[in-house]
Motif scaffolding. Structure first.
Motif, PDB file in Angstrom:
ATOM      1  N   MET A  67       0.838  -1.214   0.000  1.00  0.00           N
ATOM      2  CA  MET A  67       0.000   0.000   0.000  1.00  0.00           C
ATOM      3  C   MET A  67       0.863   1.250   0.000  1.00  0.00           C
ATOM      4  O   MET A  67       0.575   2.202  -0.722  1.00  0.00           O
ATOM      5  CB  MET A  67      -0.926  -0.002   1.219  1.00  0.00           C
ATOM      6  CG  MET A  67      -2.167  -0.816   0.983  1.00  0.00           C
ATOM      7  SD  MET A  67      -3.381  -0.583   2.248  1.00  0.00           S
ATOM      8  CE  MET A  67      -4.121   0.949   1.759  1.00  0.00           C
TER       9      MET A  67
ATOM     10  N   LEU B  70       2.432   1.541  -3.506  1.00  0.00           N
ATOM     11  CA  LEU B  70       1.509   1.896  -4.588  1.00  0.00           C
ATOM     12  C   LEU B  70       0.948   3.307  -4.455  1.00  0.00           C
ATOM     13  O   LEU B  70       0.381   3.838  -5.409  1.00  0.00           O
ATOM     14  CB  LEU B  70       0.359   0.886  -4.664  1.00  0.00           C
ATOM     15  CG  LEU B  70       0.747  -0.527  -5.093  1.00  0.00           C
ATOM     16  CD1 LEU B  70      -0.433  -1.471  -4.998  1.00  0.00           C
ATOM     17  CD2 LEU B  70       1.307  -0.543  -6.500  1.00  0.00           C
ATOM     18  N   THR B  71       1.073   3.899  -3.257  1.00  0.00           N
ATOM     19  CA  THR B  71       0.574   5.270  -3.106  1.00  0.00           C
ATOM     20  C   THR B  71       1.734   6.273  -2.999  1.00  0.00           C
ATOM     21  O   THR B  71       1.513   7.431  -2.677  1.00  0.00           O
ATOM     22  CB  THR B  71      -0.331   5.388  -1.855  1.00  0.00           C
ATOM     23  OG1 THR B  71       0.387   4.860  -0.734  1.00  0.00           O
ATOM     24  CG2 THR B  71      -1.627   4.630  -2.019  1.00  0.00           C
TER      25      THR B  71
ATOM     26  N   PRO C 184       5.566   2.412  -9.406  1.00  0.00           N
ATOM     27  CA  PRO C 184       6.226   1.142  -9.055  1.00  0.00           C
ATOM     28  C   PRO C 184       7.403   0.790  -9.973  1.00  0.00           C
ATOM     29  O   PRO C 184       8.342   0.134  -9.532  1.00  0.00           O
ATOM     30  CB  PRO C 184       5.116   0.104  -9.210  1.00  0.00           C
ATOM     31  CG  PRO C 184       3.853   0.850  -9.118  1.00  0.00           C
ATOM     32  CD  PRO C 184       4.125   2.222  -9.612  1.00  0.00           C
TER      33      PRO C 184
ATOM     34  N   TYR D  97      -7.973  -0.139   2.411  1.00  0.00           N
ATOM     35  CA  TYR D  97      -8.251   0.746   1.276  1.00  0.00           C
ATOM     36  C   TYR D  97      -9.190   1.915   1.640  1.00  0.00           C
ATOM     37  O   TYR D  97      -8.911   3.056   1.262  1.00  0.00           O
ATOM     38  CB  TYR D  97      -8.832  -0.094   0.133  1.00  0.00           C
ATOM     39  CG  TYR D  97      -9.172   0.677  -1.106  1.00  0.00           C
ATOM     40  CD1 TYR D  97      -8.179   1.051  -2.012  1.00  0.00           C
ATOM     41  CD2 TYR D  97     -10.493   1.040  -1.386  1.00  0.00           C
ATOM     42  CE1 TYR D  97      -8.504   1.763  -3.155  1.00  0.00           C
ATOM     43  CE2 TYR D  97     -10.817   1.743  -2.512  1.00  0.00           C
ATOM     44  CZ  TYR D  97      -9.823   2.111  -3.396  1.00  0.00           C
ATOM     45  OH  TYR D  97     -10.144   2.810  -4.516  1.00  0.00           O
TER      46      TYR D  97
ATOM     47  N   LEU E 226      -7.749   5.314   2.897  1.00  0.00           N
ATOM     48  CA  LEU E 226      -6.975   6.201   2.009  1.00  0.00           C
ATOM     49  C   LEU E 226      -7.843   7.362   1.519  1.00  0.00           C
ATOM     50  O   LEU E 226      -9.067   7.227   1.433  1.00  0.00           O
ATOM     51  CB  LEU E 226      -6.468   5.424   0.791  1.00  0.00           C
ATOM     52  CG  LEU E 226      -5.503   4.264   1.023  1.00  0.00           C
ATOM     53  CD1 LEU E 226      -5.227   3.550  -0.293  1.00  0.00           C
ATOM     54  CD2 LEU E 226      -4.194   4.761   1.614  1.00  0.00           C
TER      55      LEU E 226
ATOM     56  N   GLU F 188      -5.405   9.127  -3.361  1.00  0.00           N
ATOM     57  CA  GLU F 188      -4.549   7.946  -3.151  1.00  0.00           C
ATOM     58  C   GLU F 188      -5.241   6.672  -3.630  1.00  0.00           C
ATOM     59  O   GLU F 188      -4.605   5.776  -4.175  1.00  0.00           O
ATOM     60  CB  GLU F 188      -4.187   7.823  -1.666  1.00  0.00           C
ATOM     61  CG  GLU F 188      -3.111   8.800  -1.259  1.00  0.00           C
ATOM     62  CD  GLU F 188      -2.696   8.637   0.188  1.00  0.00           C
ATOM     63  OE1 GLU F 188      -3.582   8.407   1.026  1.00  0.00           O
ATOM     64  OE2 GLU F 188      -1.495   8.743   0.466  1.00  0.00           O
TER      65      GLU F 188
ATOM     66  N   LYS G 175      -4.871   6.646  -7.329  1.00  0.00           N
ATOM     67  CA  LYS G 175      -3.490   6.325  -7.690  1.00  0.00           C
ATOM     68  C   LYS G 175      -3.232   4.828  -7.543  1.00  0.00           C
ATOM     69  O   LYS G 175      -2.615   4.192  -8.392  1.00  0.00           O
ATOM     70  CB  LYS G 175      -2.551   7.112  -6.758  1.00  0.00           C
ATOM     71  CG  LYS G 175      -1.116   7.181  -7.231  1.00  0.00           C
ATOM     72  CD  LYS G 175      -0.223   7.694  -6.130  1.00  0.00           C
ATOM     73  CE  LYS G 175      -0.133   9.182  -6.062  1.00  0.00           C
ATOM     74  NZ  LYS G 175       0.772   9.651  -4.988  1.00  0.00           N
ATOM     75  N   MET G 176      -3.745   4.281  -6.457  1.00  0.00           N
ATOM     76  CA  MET G 176      -3.532   2.856  -6.200  1.00  0.00           C
ATOM     77  C   MET G 176      -4.227   2.002  -7.254  1.00  0.00           C
ATOM     78  O   MET G 176      -3.650   1.032  -7.761  1.00  0.00           O
ATOM     79  CB  MET G 176      -4.052   2.505  -4.815  1.00  0.00           C
ATOM     80  CG  MET G 176      -3.507   1.213  -4.308  1.00  0.00           C
ATOM     81  SD  MET G 176      -3.744   1.122  -2.570  1.00  0.00           S
ATOM     82  CE  MET G 176      -4.257  -0.535  -2.454  1.00  0.00           C
TER      83      MET G 176
ATOM     84  N   ARG H 255      -2.290   1.850 -10.437  1.00  0.00           N
ATOM     85  CA  ARG H 255      -1.034   1.094 -10.426  1.00  0.00           C
ATOM     86  C   ARG H 255      -1.200  -0.394 -10.097  1.00  0.00           C
ATOM     87  O   ARG H 255      -0.253  -1.166 -10.242  1.00  0.00           O
ATOM     88  CB  ARG H 255      -0.082   1.709  -9.397  1.00  0.00           C
ATOM     89  CG  ARG H 255       0.355   3.099  -9.764  1.00  0.00           C
ATOM     90  CD  ARG H 255       1.048   3.767  -8.598  1.00  0.00           C
ATOM     91  NE  ARG H 255       1.634   5.047  -8.971  1.00  0.00           N
ATOM     92  CZ  ARG H 255       2.283   5.816  -8.121  1.00  0.00           C
ATOM     93  NH1 ARG H 255       2.425   5.453  -6.875  1.00  0.00           N
ATOM     94  NH2 ARG H 255       2.792   6.960  -8.539  1.00  0.00           N
ATOM     95  N   MET H 256      -2.389  -0.738  -9.621  1.00  0.00           N
ATOM     96  CA  MET H 256      -2.622  -2.091  -9.123  1.00  0.00           C
ATOM     97  C   MET H 256      -2.383  -3.188 -10.168  1.00  0.00           C
ATOM     98  O   MET H 256      -1.736  -4.194  -9.891  1.00  0.00           O
ATOM     99  CB  MET H 256      -4.069  -2.175  -8.644  1.00  0.00           C
ATOM    100  CG  MET H 256      -4.264  -2.870  -7.349  1.00  0.00           C
ATOM    101  SD  MET H 256      -6.020  -2.842  -6.980  1.00  0.00           S
ATOM    102  CE  MET H 256      -5.980  -2.060  -5.419  1.00  0.00           C
TER     103      MET H 256
END
Lengths: 50, 228
Positions: free
Chosen positions: A25, A28-29, A34, B111, B114, B118, B121-122, B125-126
């Motif tokens: 976490m 990724l934030t 990454p 989650y 956040l 954020e 953003k997550m 990128r996940m």
């Protein structure tokens, strides 16, 4: 005994999953994507720059 | 080791049969109790005897054949909040390993804490993060810890500027830096996250160590050094 061992193994897996989830976490934030961390050259670049 | 294990298994089985002869009513109950344990121990033994140096590609079919845990095994069995948190993984969810799913389910718990930016953003990128190989992710986590250590005096904008400067380098130069990183000797198994400072043992100053050796300092003074 078997049930105890299975329980311990399960607890350890949970703990490991929690640790990984915390790190993922944060990663990724982060302000950097990454790819920056997956690229071994970037950390060398930072160290050299330092 | 294997012979000993097999012998104990045979002994347990013959004991079961003997008991069942004298009390036939107990047969089903005994088998129900002991058989799973015997099966589990033989399964553990089979895993134990697999060569540890075999490449992951060889061991993959064996793990794929194992039944997956019922909890969270299917995307449709997840709760509404879990599905919302892990939405980018919907298509790939069923192909993830049980351990990988477990980690993502832990992520889904945190989650909602956040902020909106954020969360976005997550999500962005996940997918690419989940698509990396486990070894690449482990290396990236390690690099994340190192980068945080190196760049703790940098502001977020400065860090981003460094990344952009690195990307602007000619590809040969970046390759050179990558090769340099690869040639570095690796230590033991990489840590999941950096060890907190309070967990590390405090090394006593040289003068104190000398004093303890000569017996000038009482035992209570030496305790902090010995406690870790």
């Amino acid at each position: 005994l078997v049930l105890g061992l299975l329980g311990i193994s399960d607890l350890q897996s949970d703990e490991r999953a929690r640790e990984l989830a915390d790190v993922d976490m944060a990663l990724l934030t982060d302000e950097l994507p990454p790819q920056a961390f997956a690229d071994p050259g970037f950390i060398q670049f930072l160290q050299k720059d330092e | 080791m294997n012979t000993v294990h097999n012998l104990s298994q045979i002994q347990a089985e013959s004991c079961l049969v003997g008991l069942a002869r004298h009390a036939p009513g107990l047969r089903a109950a005994l088998l129900a109790l002991v058989w799973p344990a015997l099966l589990l121990s033989s399964h553990a033994q089979a895993e134990e005897t697999q060569p540890t140096s075999s490449p992951p590609a060889v061991s993959k079919p064996a793990t794929a054949a194992l039944p997956q845990p019922a909890s969270g095994s299917s995307w449709h069995r997840l709760g509404q909040s879990q599905r919302q948190a892990l939405a980018p993984l919907a298509a790939a969810w069923d192909s993830l390993s049980p351990a990988h799913k477990r980690k993502w389910l832990e992520v889904s718990k945190n989650y909602p804490t956040l902020g909106q930016s954020e969360q976005a953003k997550m999500h962005e990128r996940m997918t690419e993060w989940a698509a990396l190989k486990p070894q690449e992710r482990a290396q990236a986590r390690l690099n994340f810890g190192k980068t945080a250590e190196i760049s703790k005096e940098l502001t977020p904008a400065e860090k981003l500027a460094k990344w952009q400067a690195y990307q602007a380098l000619p590809s040969e130069q970046r390759q050179e830096l990558s090769d340099k990183a690869k040639t570095r000797p690796l230590g033991a198994a990489p840590a999941v996250k950096p060890v907190p400072a309070q967990k590390l043992a405090v090394v006593p100053p040289v003068t104190t160590a000398k004093a303890i050796k000569s017996g000038d300092v009482p035992a209570t003074a030496a305790e902090p050094a010995a406690s870790n």
